[in-house]
Write a protein that holds these residues in place. Structure first.
Motif, PDB file in Angstrom:
ATOM      1  N   ARG A 130       0.717  -1.131   0.070  1.00 29.85           N
ATOM      2  CA  ARG A 130       0.101  -0.146   0.066  1.00 29.85           C
ATOM      3  C   ARG A 130       0.797   1.164  -0.075  1.00 29.85           C
ATOM      4  O   ARG A 130       2.256   1.236   0.085  1.00 29.85           O
ATOM      5  CB  ARG A 130      -0.761  -0.078   1.288  1.00 29.85           C
ATOM      6  CG  ARG A 130      -0.073   0.236   2.658  1.00 29.85           C
ATOM      7  CD  ARG A 130      -0.861  -0.198   3.794  1.00 29.85           C
ATOM      8  NE  ARG A 130      -0.356   0.303   5.125  1.00 29.85           N
ATOM      9  CZ  ARG A 130       0.595  -0.504   5.574  1.00 29.85           C
ATOM     10  NH1 ARG A 130       0.899  -1.599   5.046  1.00 29.85           N
ATOM     11  NH2 ARG A 130       1.012  -0.053   6.793  1.00 29.85           N
ATOM     12  N   TRP A 131       0.151   2.520  -0.241  1.00 27.19           N
ATOM     13  CA  TRP A 131       0.904   3.788   0.024  1.00 27.19           C
ATOM     14  C   TRP A 131       0.431   4.251   1.488  1.00 27.19           C
ATOM     15  O   TRP A 131      -0.616   4.266   1.653  1.00 27.19           O
ATOM     16  CB  TRP A 131       0.267   4.871  -1.107  1.00 27.19           C
ATOM     17  CG  TRP A 131       0.858   4.403  -2.285  1.00 27.19           C
ATOM     18  CD1 TRP A 131       0.366   3.672  -3.348  1.00 27.19           C
ATOM     19  CD2 TRP A 131       2.117   4.992  -3.026  1.00 27.19           C
ATOM     20  NE1 TRP A 131       1.059   3.644  -4.556  1.00 27.19           N
ATOM     21  CE2 TRP A 131       2.139   4.437  -4.289  1.00 27.19           C
ATOM     22  CE3 TRP A 131       3.063   5.724  -2.610  1.00 27.19           C
ATOM     23  CZ2 TRP A 131       3.324   4.805  -5.082  1.00 27.19           C
ATOM     24  CZ3 TRP A 131       4.322   6.122  -3.381  1.00 27.19           C
ATOM     25  CH2 TRP A 131       4.280   5.647  -4.648  1.00 27.19           C
ATOM     26  N   LYS A 132       1.670   4.567   2.148  1.00 27.96           N
ATOM     27  CA  LYS A 132       1.283   5.098   3.509  1.00 27.96           C
ATOM     28  C   LYS A 132       1.297   6.785   3.350  1.00 27.96           C
ATOM     29  O   LYS A 132       2.377   7.378   3.012  1.00 27.96           O
ATOM     30  CB  LYS A 132       2.345   4.632   4.446  1.00 27.96           C
ATOM     31  CG  LYS A 132       2.186   5.480   5.770  1.00 27.96           C
ATOM     32  CD  LYS A 132       3.156   4.655   6.737  1.00 27.96           C
ATOM     33  CE  LYS A 132       3.254   5.264   8.174  1.00 27.96           C
ATOM     34  NZ  LYS A 132       4.140   4.722   8.888  1.00 27.96           N
ATOM     35  N   VAL A 133       0.337   7.313   3.727  1.00 25.50           N
ATOM     36  CA  VAL A 133       0.382   8.837   3.792  1.00 25.50           C
ATOM     37  C   VAL A 133       0.774   9.238   5.122  1.00 25.50           C
ATOM     38  O   VAL A 133       0.469   9.077   6.060  1.00 25.50           O
ATOM     39  CB  VAL A 133      -0.968   9.408   3.441  1.00 25.50           C
ATOM     40  CG1 VAL A 133      -1.116  10.933   3.452  1.00 25.50           C
ATOM     41  CG2 VAL A 133      -1.646   8.837   2.257  1.00 25.50           C
ATOM     42  N   GLY A 134       1.830  10.232   5.034  1.00 26.16           N
ATOM     43  CA  GLY A 134       2.248  10.965   6.192  1.00 26.16           C
ATOM     44  C   GLY A 134       1.623  11.974   6.706  1.00 26.16           C
ATOM     45  O   GLY A 134       0.656  12.265   6.242  1.00 26.16           O
ATOM     46  N   LYS A 135       2.254  12.627   7.667  1.00 30.36           N
ATOM     47  CA  LYS A 135       1.413  13.971   8.309  1.00 30.36           C
ATOM     48  C   LYS A 135       2.064  15.008   7.695  1.00 30.36           C
ATOM     49  O   LYS A 135       3.023  15.462   6.989  1.00 30.36           O
ATOM     50  CB  LYS A 135       1.721  13.830   9.741  1.00 30.36           C
ATOM     51  CG  LYS A 135       1.116  12.662  10.469  1.00 30.36           C
ATOM     52  CD  LYS A 135       1.467  12.870  11.803  1.00 30.36           C
ATOM     53  CE  LYS A 135       0.893  11.787  12.893  1.00 30.36           C
ATOM     54  NZ  LYS A 135       1.074  11.760  14.385  1.00 30.36           N
ATOM     55  N   GLN A 136       1.082  16.003   7.624  1.00 28.19           N
ATOM     56  CA  GLN A 136       1.522  17.462   7.023  1.00 28.19           C
ATOM     57  C   GLN A 136       2.766  18.005   7.977  1.00 28.19           C
ATOM     58  O   GLN A 136       3.090  17.925   8.985  1.00 28.19           O
ATOM     59  CB  GLN A 136       0.416  18.528   7.383  1.00 28.19           C
ATOM     60  CG  GLN A 136       0.414  19.696   6.881  1.00 28.19           C
ATOM     61  CD  GLN A 136      -0.447  20.558   7.268  1.00 28.19           C
ATOM     62  OE1 GLN A 136      -0.462  21.916   7.196  1.00 28.19           O
ATOM     63  NE2 GLN A 136      -1.343  20.152   7.697  1.00 28.19           N
ATOM     64  N   SER A 137       3.762  18.379   7.146  1.00 29.74           N
ATOM     65  CA  SER A 137       5.047  18.860   7.644  1.00 29.74           C
ATOM     66  C   SER A 137       5.642  20.152   7.039  1.00 29.74           C
ATOM     67  O   SER A 137       5.277  20.534   5.839  1.00 29.74           O
ATOM     68  CB  SER A 137       6.160  17.779   7.205  1.00 29.74           C
ATOM     69  OG  SER A 137       5.823  16.610   7.698  1.00 29.74           O
ATOM     70  N   PHE A 138       6.276  20.816   8.063  1.00 31.12           N
ATOM     71  CA  PHE A 138       7.155  21.981   7.231  1.00 31.12           C
ATOM     72  C   PHE A 138       8.400  21.327   6.452  1.00 31.12           C
ATOM     73  O   PHE A 138       8.905  20.276   6.850  1.00 31.12           O
ATOM     74  CB  PHE A 138       7.759  22.792   8.323  1.00 31.12           C
ATOM     75  CG  PHE A 138       6.429  23.381   9.298  1.00 31.12           C
ATOM     76  CD1 PHE A 138       5.651  24.103   8.764  1.00 31.12           C
ATOM     77  CD2 PHE A 138       6.541  23.113  10.566  1.00 31.12           C
ATOM     78  CE1 PHE A 138       4.684  24.686   9.504  1.00 31.12           C
ATOM     79  CE2 PHE A 138       5.646  23.795  11.658  1.00 31.12           C
ATOM     80  CZ  PHE A 138       4.544  24.566  10.802  1.00 31.12           C
ATOM     81  N   ALA A 139       8.699  21.872   5.397  1.00 33.72           N
ATOM     82  CA  ALA A 139       9.844  21.375   4.622  1.00 33.72           C
ATOM     83  C   ALA A 139      10.624  22.519   4.211  1.00 33.72           C
ATOM     84  O   ALA A 139      10.434  23.735   3.791  1.00 33.72           O
ATOM     85  CB  ALA A 139       9.254  20.399   3.642  1.00 33.72           C
ATOM     86  N   VAL A 140      12.132  21.981   4.102  1.00 29.59           N
ATOM     87  CA  VAL A 140      12.935  22.845   3.405  1.00 29.59           C
ATOM     88  C   VAL A 140      13.498  21.935   2.080  1.00 29.59           C
ATOM     89  O   VAL A 140      14.146  20.844   2.347  1.00 29.59           O
ATOM     90  CB  VAL A 140      14.209  23.240   4.474  1.00 29.59           C
ATOM     91  CG1 VAL A 140      15.096  24.033   3.510  1.00 29.59           C
ATOM     92  CG2 VAL A 140      13.659  23.875   5.552  1.00 29.59           C
ATOM     93  N   ILE A 141      13.610  22.724   1.019  1.00 23.16           N
ATOM     94  CA  ILE A 141      13.931  22.036  -0.302  1.00 23.16           C
ATOM     95  C   ILE A 141      15.442  22.677  -0.689  1.00 23.16           C
ATOM     96  O   ILE A 141      15.327  23.915  -0.754  1.00 23.16           O
ATOM     97  CB  ILE A 141      13.106  22.214  -1.383  1.00 23.16           C
ATOM     98  CG1 ILE A 141      11.727  21.411  -0.941  1.00 23.16           C
ATOM     99  CG2 ILE A 141      13.372  21.450  -2.509  1.00 23.16           C
ATOM    100  CD1 ILE A 141      10.504  21.728  -1.870  1.00 23.16           C
ATOM    101  N   ASP A 142      16.520  22.130  -0.665  1.00 19.14           N
ATOM    102  CA  ASP A 142      17.476  22.488  -1.293  1.00 19.14           C
ATOM    103  C   ASP A 142      17.545  22.513  -2.774  1.00 19.14           C
ATOM    104  O   ASP A 142      17.624  21.291  -3.345  1.00 19.14           O
ATOM    105  CB  ASP A 142      18.647  21.652  -0.563  1.00 19.14           C
ATOM    106  CG  ASP A 142      20.200  22.272  -0.740  1.00 19.14           C
ATOM    107  OD1 ASP A 142      20.345  22.705  -1.962  1.00 19.14           O
ATOM    108  OD2 ASP A 142      21.011  22.324   0.136  1.00 19.14           O
TER     109      ASP A 142
END
Length: 368
Positions: A130-142
């Motif tokens: 299955r696909w596991k959906v994570g929790k909403q997160s703050f993120a930094v993209i380099d």
């Protein structure tokens, strides 16, 4: 429902001559289905460029405060595109999605250096069954490494606020603080990605109002200077709960929020555009639904916050409000194959530019 629209800051120029063509016409940039950015000559409506995106459908456009770079994001492959604002040359573009990882985010904001891109997102991982959906997160993209380098899950309290991963994001002028605009403004330390404060916009300094809210469909903000965000809000009094709309101002430095009531709420309010000199504001209001739906431009004096003019125009089922670089023309566009031009002074229809492609709701940039 209140829709807050993309920010813009452009030099003042003279009002157009007959035909409503801006005296100093610039270039419009907007997203189109399925995978392109179009640039359009403001004066003629001619398509100047069709910029192919490897990542698919564009869902957000943002220009840096120094007007040097454009950041776009796509939903098809969750990609980030960085372009030179003058030449429109793609400097870098990359997809975050992999065969086993999927990301969902709706725009974000670059740091002052342009090296990092801050956003909120959902990550989905492919497991054996299955696909596991994570929790909403703050993120930094380099941008240099072309990947997500840091994340921090939102607390249950913050995750429950309206807005989700689509909530607009801004940075403080010094790049040290991220603001996420939900029912409350989340103040996030970018070094730790921890929420250090929560500003309840439902309780502004002005008395006599409750339940002040951004509303749904939030897309962005108007900016009157480098530090102050301005947008339309809905509110209600605490006694008979009569709903009104008004102007909210948020200072990115002092973190102060203020709200000024402007009038009774209609079925819907969509967009806020302010002329480059900051004197006049425009929004679109909707009255009624479906068959008896009516749309009007509302024009405001920004000094007194008073309604000075209004005019009905042809409704669409979905649309976005935009403004020319010199403030002389208003644009109705999005979810359609054209851009309708209206004279900002008279609020009268003038012409239609045929795009020949379906424009997305990613917003519009006016480039010099």
């Amino acid at each position: 429902m209140t829709t807050l629209v993309r920010k813009a800051a452009f030099a003042v120029s003279a009002l157009a001559l007959a035909g409503g063509v801006p005296a100093s016409a610039g270039t419009l940039m907007l997203g189109t289905y399925p995978d392109k950015l179009f640039t359009v000559d403001e004066a003629t409506g001619a398509i100047k460029e069709k910029i192919q995106l490897e990542g698919g459908l564009p869902v957000s456009l943002r220009i840096t405060p120094d007007q040097s770079k454009i950041f776009a994001t796509t939903i098809t492959n969750s990609s980030v595109i960085v372009m030179d604002a003058k030449s429109h040359k793609i400097l870098t573009q990359f997809n975050l999605n992999t065969p086993t990882e999927r990301y969902r985010f709706n725009g974000g904001v670059p740091d002052p250096s342009g090296r990092y891109f801050y956003t909120t997102l959902l990550r989905t991982d492919k497991l054996v069954d299955r696909w596991k959906v994570g929790k909403q997160s703050f993120a930094v993209i380099d941008i240099a490494q072309k990947k997500v380098v840091r994340t921090a899950e939102l607390t249950p309290e913050d995750d429950a606020l309206n807005g989700g991963y689509r909530a607009p994001v801004m940075l403080s002028p010094d790049g040290k603080t991220m603001y996420v605009f939900k029912d409350k403004v989340l103040v996030v330390d970018v070094a730790t990605l921890k929420v250090v404060d929560r500003i309840d916009v439902q309780k502004p300094e002005a008395t006599g109002y409750e339940s002040v809210a951004f509303g749904g469909g939030v897309e962005g903000f108007q900016m009157t200077n480098s530090n102050e965000l301005v947008s339309l809000f809905t509110a209600a009094d605490p006694y008979v709960h009569n709903k009104v709309f008004g102007l909210g101002k948020f200072d990115l430095n002092s973190r102060k929020f203020s709200f000024t009531s402007m009038g009774p709420i209609t079925t819907g309010i969509s967009g806020l555009e302010i002329t480059p000199d900051g004197k006049t504001g425009y929004t679109v209001v909707t009255n009624g639904m479906t068959g008896n739906k009516r749309c009007e431009f509302w024009k405001f004096d920004m000094a007194s916050l008073k309604l000075t003019d209004k005019a009905e125009f042809h409704c669409r089922s979905r649309f976005t409000l935009g403004m020319s670089g010199d403030g002389a023309s208003l644009y109705i566009y999005g979810a359609s194959y054209d851009i309708e031009l209206y004279n900002a002074q008279t609020l009268k229809y003038e012409k239609t530019y045929d795009l020949g492609a379906d424009a997305t709701m990613a917003g519009m940039l006016v480039l010099k």
